[in-house]
Design a protein around this motif. Structure first.
Motif, PDB file in Angstrom:
ATOM      1  N   THR B  34       1.413  -0.989  -0.258  1.00 51.92           N
ATOM      2  CA  THR B  34      -0.222   0.122  -0.059  1.00 51.92           C
ATOM      3  C   THR B  34       0.966   1.263  -0.132  1.00 51.92           C
ATOM      4  O   THR B  34       0.286   1.861   0.056  1.00 51.92           O
ATOM      5  CB  THR B  34      -1.108   0.659   1.024  1.00 51.92           C
ATOM      6  OG1 THR B  34      -0.195   0.184   2.042  1.00 51.92           O
ATOM      7  CG2 THR B  34      -1.343  -0.910   1.028  1.00 51.92           C
ATOM      8  N   ILE B  68      -6.597  -1.964   1.403  1.00 57.17           N
ATOM      9  CA  ILE B  68      -6.084  -3.514   1.384  1.00 57.17           C
ATOM     10  C   ILE B  68      -7.807  -4.403   1.891  1.00 57.17           C
ATOM     11  O   ILE B  68      -8.161  -3.933   2.857  1.00 57.17           O
ATOM     12  CB  ILE B  68      -5.019  -3.725   0.859  1.00 57.17           C
ATOM     13  CG1 ILE B  68      -4.589  -5.064   0.572  1.00 57.17           C
ATOM     14  CG2 ILE B  68      -4.366  -3.485   2.849  1.00 57.17           C
ATOM     15  CD1 ILE B  68      -3.226  -5.524   0.108  1.00 57.17           C
ATOM     16  N   ILE B  85      -7.630  -3.663  -3.361  1.00 56.69           N
ATOM     17  CA  ILE B  85      -6.586  -4.452  -3.354  1.00 56.69           C
ATOM     18  C   ILE B  85      -6.695  -6.069  -3.018  1.00 56.69           C
ATOM     19  O   ILE B  85      -7.106  -5.903  -1.754  1.00 56.69           O
ATOM     20  CB  ILE B  85      -4.801  -4.257  -3.406  1.00 56.69           C
ATOM     21  CG1 ILE B  85      -4.614  -2.557  -4.137  1.00 56.69           C
ATOM     22  CG2 ILE B  85      -3.951  -5.187  -2.927  1.00 56.69           C
ATOM     23  CD1 ILE B  85      -3.070  -2.003  -3.583  1.00 56.69           C
TER      24      ILE B  85
END
Lengths: 620, 136
Positions: B34, B68, B85
């Protein structure tokens, strides 16, 4: 308190996040050893062989680790079956040595424990081994024990993928096995299949050639879903009967076969505090011996068959109440056994076994009391009831055990006091020839103490104890089993030192001593065992060296067993191994009677034969 | 003295604890993916290590807030999560093209694996120390 938490978080952050990913993965793998989750320090004097130990020592069978445990040495009986406490010509003395695979006891109803069949089991599906010595916790099983060997299988959550292995060894011995594991969101499975042929030296005794080769076919499978698990463990062993069941004559040829099937179901409820395990075992076997000259002048062939079933159900609940952790267990075991199908020269024997089934009910309560941050007191009580088909008296026995553990950062003291009562097993009471239905139970009283002291790179241990057995079982002049009027007394002590160096290397040294005052003619015995073991990793090579010296054992000649191995990890998925066992062929040797009562002549063979092996493993 | 003893016991527990190490590995990987010092993470459905020792990760209650998503299953994955993600915890999660990488046990050892194309799709650039974990 809040300041402490903050300090802890700061320290943990600094240490945990400072390392690079490779180092963290290595540490994580090492800290995730399953043995750290399953071991029970309160369970007894513990010896652990982790997965890393088993892999780097190239442990092929259980014997490879049992031959080095303190106070004992690996032995086989006169027909080539594992019997840790063997006293020839008695066929089996290890009823109190209990073997578990995960939560299931691998038990044979006739002999009382499954060590005879599983004492030298193949280890390629095993993750780690825990050996508990000194009257282990009742938590482990329905019947009492002096040694508990717990085998834990590999699990799907760690071992997804497939591994194949091939091994070739001296005398054209070989082993081939495969395991495969996988998991989905709901289910996970592990399946293992093994075929092995362990061929050993053949010997000539009195003009007859005797052998102890074994062919083994083994399947183990498990299927898990949430808190439920089913397992199937099936084993077939075909082997030579070596010197035969009867110590009076050397057989011309022998053949044996044993089958074992265990199906089990385990479930956990109430946040895993309530467990229910149900296990069914079917076991059968055949034995045949042919003699050149008639035994006792009566028969030239002997055939024996047995079959048996066991059903075990265990319900266990753990309750936490303030400083108390209570473990309450209710256990039931049903045993059915038939072993009176004996034929001499094809003619069935008229002897009948004295009873053929048994119900065992057991209730235990164990309270672990946290006295303070350093001290744990354990109180265990088990009440058992043996119901024996009206052919024999029923038995009601009480077992108790006290434990006290004191630990600081570097020092641990464990004290165990136990009183246990062993009800004679069917082969001692119901067997038609030497069984004695009038046998009383053996009563053990033992006190043992362990001190261990650890520093950053070392671990030192000192263990000592005393035990007394009332009613110890001995054979009388006609071979019938009797309770001895004299007590068996034992004093024992062991000192162990481990040094951990470089990244993964370790040196282990151990000396132990046992003084036995044995009823009967054997009188006083003094046993000594010495162990030195070094396990190193250099780059892609794992190197293992071990020397074991045993001395003072009755009918066993002093010997030193030097074993060594090199494992080459060509890639993370491809490994090659080279190992030598008892390399100088100077290991402990064992003497067996073969001409009783005419003479006391004995035949001597190495307990563990010289053997060289080469292996290959591939993971995909 | 009693407090010191408590600290020592806790330190032994923390560092003898695979869960803390598992969290440290997740922290390392997620921070790298990230590129945030304190990333916001949504866990679908459960992860004991991160719930117990979140470290620098901020555990959020919905995919919307997350940088994420750590997945333990792909079954019934909420729509909002599909755009984020995804990072897996099993090798089998990598069969789904949307999953950029995973930290999982296989063949008896812990593994980390990323697929280069999937990283590129999300414009994720990992530093050189991750090269050995990226499959081209």
């Amino acid at each position: 308190m809040s300041r402490i938490v903050v300090i802890l978080m700061m320290i943990s952050s600094v240490i945990l996040f400072a390392d690079d990913l490779d180092v963290l993965l290595d540490k994580y793998q090492s800290e995730s050893e399953l043995s750290k989750k399953t071991k029970d320090e309160n369970g007894g004097h513990l010896i652990i062989f982790t997965r890393d130990d088993l892999e780097r020592m190239q442990v092929e069978t259980l014997k490879d680790v049992l031959k080095s445990i303190r106070f004992f040495r690996y032995l086989e009986n006169r027909i080539g079956e594992p019997d840790l406490l063997n006293i020839d010509p008695v066929l089996y003395s290890s009823k109190s040595v209990r073997v578990y695979l995960n939560d299931n006891e691998l038990v044979l109803p006739i002999t009382g424990s499954g060590f005879l069949m599983f004492g030298n089991i193949d280890m390629d599906f095993i993750d780690h081994v825990e050996v508990y010595e000194g009257f282990p916790s009742f938590d482990f099983g329905i019947e009492p024990a002096t040694i508990v060997v717990r085998l834990y299988s590999k699990v799907a959550s760690r071992d997804s993928g497939t591994r194949i292995k091939f091994l070739g060894a001296s005398h054209t011995s070989n082993k081939e096995n495969i395991y495969t594991a996988g998991q989905s969101d709901e289910l996970s499975f592990f399946a293992y299949a093994n075929h092995s042929q362990n061929k050993q030296e053949k010997y000539s005794v009195e003009g007859n050639t005797i052998a102890r080769d074994i062919t083994m076919k083994h399947f183990y499978g498990s299927l898990s879903k949430a808190n439920y698990k089913i397992e199937l463990n099936a084993l077939r062993m075909e082997h030579d009967g070596f010197l035969g069941l009867l110590p009076v004559e050397v057989p011309k040829s022998t053949n044996m076969q044993r089958d074992f099937v265990n199906a089990s179901f385990a479930s956990k409820f109430q946040d895993e505090s309530l467990t229910l395990n149900i296990s069914y075992i079917y076991a059968d076997g055949e034995y045949e011996a042919n003699y050149s000259t008639p035994v006792y002048g009566l028969f030239s062939t002997m055939q024996q068959e047995y079959d048996s079933d066991i059903l075990t159900a265990i319900l266990q609940k753990k309750i936490k109440l303030d400083v108390h952790t209570l473990s309450i267990g209710l256990q039931y075991r049903y045993k059915l056994f038939k072993f009176d199908e004996v034929k001499y020269d094809g003619v069935p024997s008229t002897q009948q076994q004295k009873y053929d089934h048994e119900n065992i009910y057991s209730l235990f309560v164990e309270d672990s009391i946290l006295l303070n941050t350093n001290s744990l007191l354990g109180i265990s009580l088990m009440q058992q009831y043996y119901e024996r088909n009206k052919a024999m008296k029923n038995e009601s026995v009480t077992q108790w055990r006290l434990s006290y553990i004191y630990s600081t950062k570097s020092f641990v003291s464990k004290t165990f006091v136990a009183r246990q009562e062993f009800i004679p097993e069917p082969f001692m009471t119901a067997e038609a020839h030497f069984g004695n239905p009038e046998l009383n139970s053996e009563k053990y009283l033992a006190i043992t103490q362990e001190f261990s002291y650890s520093k950053e790179n070392t671990l030192s241990k000192f263990i000592f104890g005393y035990s007394k057995t009332k009613g110890f079982l001995v054979s009388d002049s006609s071979g019938v089993v009797q309770n001895s009027s004299k007590d068996l007394k034992a004093h024992y002590a062991a000192v162990g030192f481990s040094y951990f160096f470089r990244k993964k290397d370790k040196l282990e040294l151990q000396v132990d001593y046992t003084h036995l005052d044995v009823p009967g003619s054997r009188d006083i015995l003094n046993h000594y065992n010495y162990l030195a073991r070094v396990i190193n990793t250099y780059g892609k090579f794992d190197i293992f060296n071990e020397i074991i010296i045993n001395s003072g054992f009755e009918n066993l000649d002093t010997g030193y067993d030097y074993s060594a191995g090199v494992k080459y990890r060509a890639t993370p998925d491809l490994h090659f191994g080279l190992k030598g066992e008892n390399i100088f062929n100077q290991g402990l040797s064992r003497k067996y009677y073969y001409d009783l009562p005419t003479s006391n002549a004995q035949f001597e063979v190495p307990v563990v034969e010289q053997k060289f092996m080469i292996s290959m493993e591939y993971l995909f | 003295m009693r407090a010191l003893l408590f600290i020592l016991i806790c330190i032994r527990t923390v560092f003898a604890n695979d869960v803390a190490l598992e969290s440290a590995i997740f922290n390392k990987v997620i921070i790298a993916v990230t590129t945030k010092e304190y990333p916001e993470v949504y866990i679908y459905k459960e992860n004991k290590a991160l719930e117990q020792f979140p470290g620098k990760l901020k555990i959020v209650n919905s995919c919307k807030e997350a940088d994420i998503v750590i997945i333990t299953t792909l079954k019934n994955l909420p729509e909002a999560c599909k755009e984020k993600i995804l990072f897996g915890t099993r090798y089998s999660h990598l069969r789904d093209n949307r999953v950029v990488g995973a930290f999982f046990w296989q063949k008896g050892r812990p593994n980390i694996l990323f697929y280069k194309r999937r990283l590129e799709r999300y414009n994720i650039k990992l530093d050189a120390s991750f090269d050995k974990y990226i499959e081209k």
